[in-house]
Scaffold this active site. Sequence first.
Site, PDB file in Angstrom:
ATOM      1  N   SER A 128       0.835  -1.197   0.000  1.00 32.90           N
ATOM      2  CA  SER A 128       0.000   0.000   0.000  1.00 32.90           C
ATOM      3  C   SER A 128       0.878   1.258   0.000  1.00 32.90           C
ATOM      4  O   SER A 128       1.679   1.431  -0.920  1.00 32.90           O
ATOM      5  CB  SER A 128      -0.960  -0.052   1.196  1.00 32.90           C
ATOM      6  OG  SER A 128      -2.005   0.886   1.065  1.00 32.90           O
ATOM      7  N   ASP A 282      -8.449  -5.585  -6.117  1.00 29.51           N
ATOM      8  CA  ASP A 282      -8.242  -4.388  -5.284  1.00 29.51           C
ATOM      9  C   ASP A 282      -9.098  -3.233  -5.806  1.00 29.51           C
ATOM     10  O   ASP A 282      -8.963  -2.807  -6.949  1.00 29.51           O
ATOM     11  CB  ASP A 282      -6.753  -4.016  -5.311  1.00 29.51           C
ATOM     12  CG  ASP A 282      -6.357  -3.014  -4.230  1.00 29.51           C
ATOM     13  OD1 ASP A 282      -7.229  -2.241  -3.773  1.00 29.51           O
ATOM     14  OD2 ASP A 282      -5.172  -3.009  -3.849  1.00 29.51           O
ATOM     15  N   HIS A 311      -7.669  -5.180  -1.529  1.00 28.93           N
ATOM     16  CA  HIS A 311      -6.455  -4.482  -1.094  1.00 28.93           C
ATOM     17  C   HIS A 311      -5.752  -5.286   0.003  1.00 28.93           C
ATOM     18  O   HIS A 311      -4.528  -5.278   0.094  1.00 28.93           O
ATOM     19  CB  HIS A 311      -6.831  -3.093  -0.585  1.00 28.93           C
ATOM     20  CG  HIS A 311      -5.664  -2.175  -0.385  1.00 28.93           C
ATOM     21  ND1 HIS A 311      -4.770  -1.872  -1.397  1.00 28.93           N
ATOM     22  CD2 HIS A 311      -5.229  -1.488   0.713  1.00 28.93           C
ATOM     23  CE1 HIS A 311      -3.841  -1.034  -0.927  1.00 28.93           C
ATOM     24  NE2 HIS A 311      -4.099  -0.799   0.341  1.00 28.93           N
TER      25      HIS A 311
END
Length: 342
Positions: A128, A282, A311
Amino acid sequence: MDYEIFDLGDVTLQSGVTLPGAFLAYKTYGRLNEKKDNVIVYPTAFGDQHVQNEWLIGSGMALDPQKYFIIVPNLLGNGLSSSPSNTPPPFDRANFPQVTIYDNVQFQHRLLTEKFGIQKIALVVGWSMGGIQAFQWGASYPDMVERIAPFAGVAKTWPQTYVVLEGMKASLIAAVRFDSSKLNQLTSEDMRAVGRVYAGWGVSQAFYREELYRELGFDSLADFMVGVWENSFVRMDPHNVLAMLWTGQNADISANPTYSGDFDKALGSIKALACVMPGSTDLFCPADDSEYEAERIPNAIFKPIESMWGHFAGRGINSADNTFIDDNLKRLLALSTNGSQP
């Protein structure tokens, strides 16, 4: 305290603001070898601290402390490195200055060179916002970084991701009726709504449809919403979250004097062997954004994590996803960097 502090002194941020007495919190795993070339940098993501990265570190894994010296620097704003919650006035709470991904990586570079005398990095890896930092390392220090492996992270905040972050921010500042003069009145309790907003983006539609939250021990959707999303966000300081949201919304590896906003040039300047691993479902950092980026990095392979975990395929929760990431990191680390293609 299970981490160390690197004092940066008074630093001038990309914004031009000087942050006095800045510091990086970091933790190391393993030992630096004599050549100082067994280094892996593993920056933290939004809201995470070094302990949340430890699922990917261990004996027999790609990030093996018996072989590598692994440095996990904490993101500015996360509560351990310089943050709204630990900075004295006049830069406390809502008055904390704007910090970029570029700033973070500049400071991490100082940690590596000034504290440890490191000039070569075998791998920068991250999930991320940690992934954005991996891209930034590759673009800012192309001759120093031999490999990068961002997973469920992009090289800039594309419009979709920006909008999700804006929704999270709006749900927080709605607690003070969007009055910027009252931001210091925000409390952790106001973070509940932020968790609820993010619940729709952290995992995929298929995750919810298949009720995969049952694998985490939750009997109902309502319990999962509270037990994971609300509870994880309520533990965060709202001013730290606002600072990290700004960092996230303005992330772009080309937004600096080196590349002057030329995103494709920044991607093309990355010399590192790259393994780009988006989550196939995602919704927060969509895989097609990652594909665009991987196509423009000279030595990159694109390896989506085929997963319903969205995600959070990169979050260290689902064992099949964890194995996929670890296996690809092992392959990447096994590649020679003197001219080999991944």
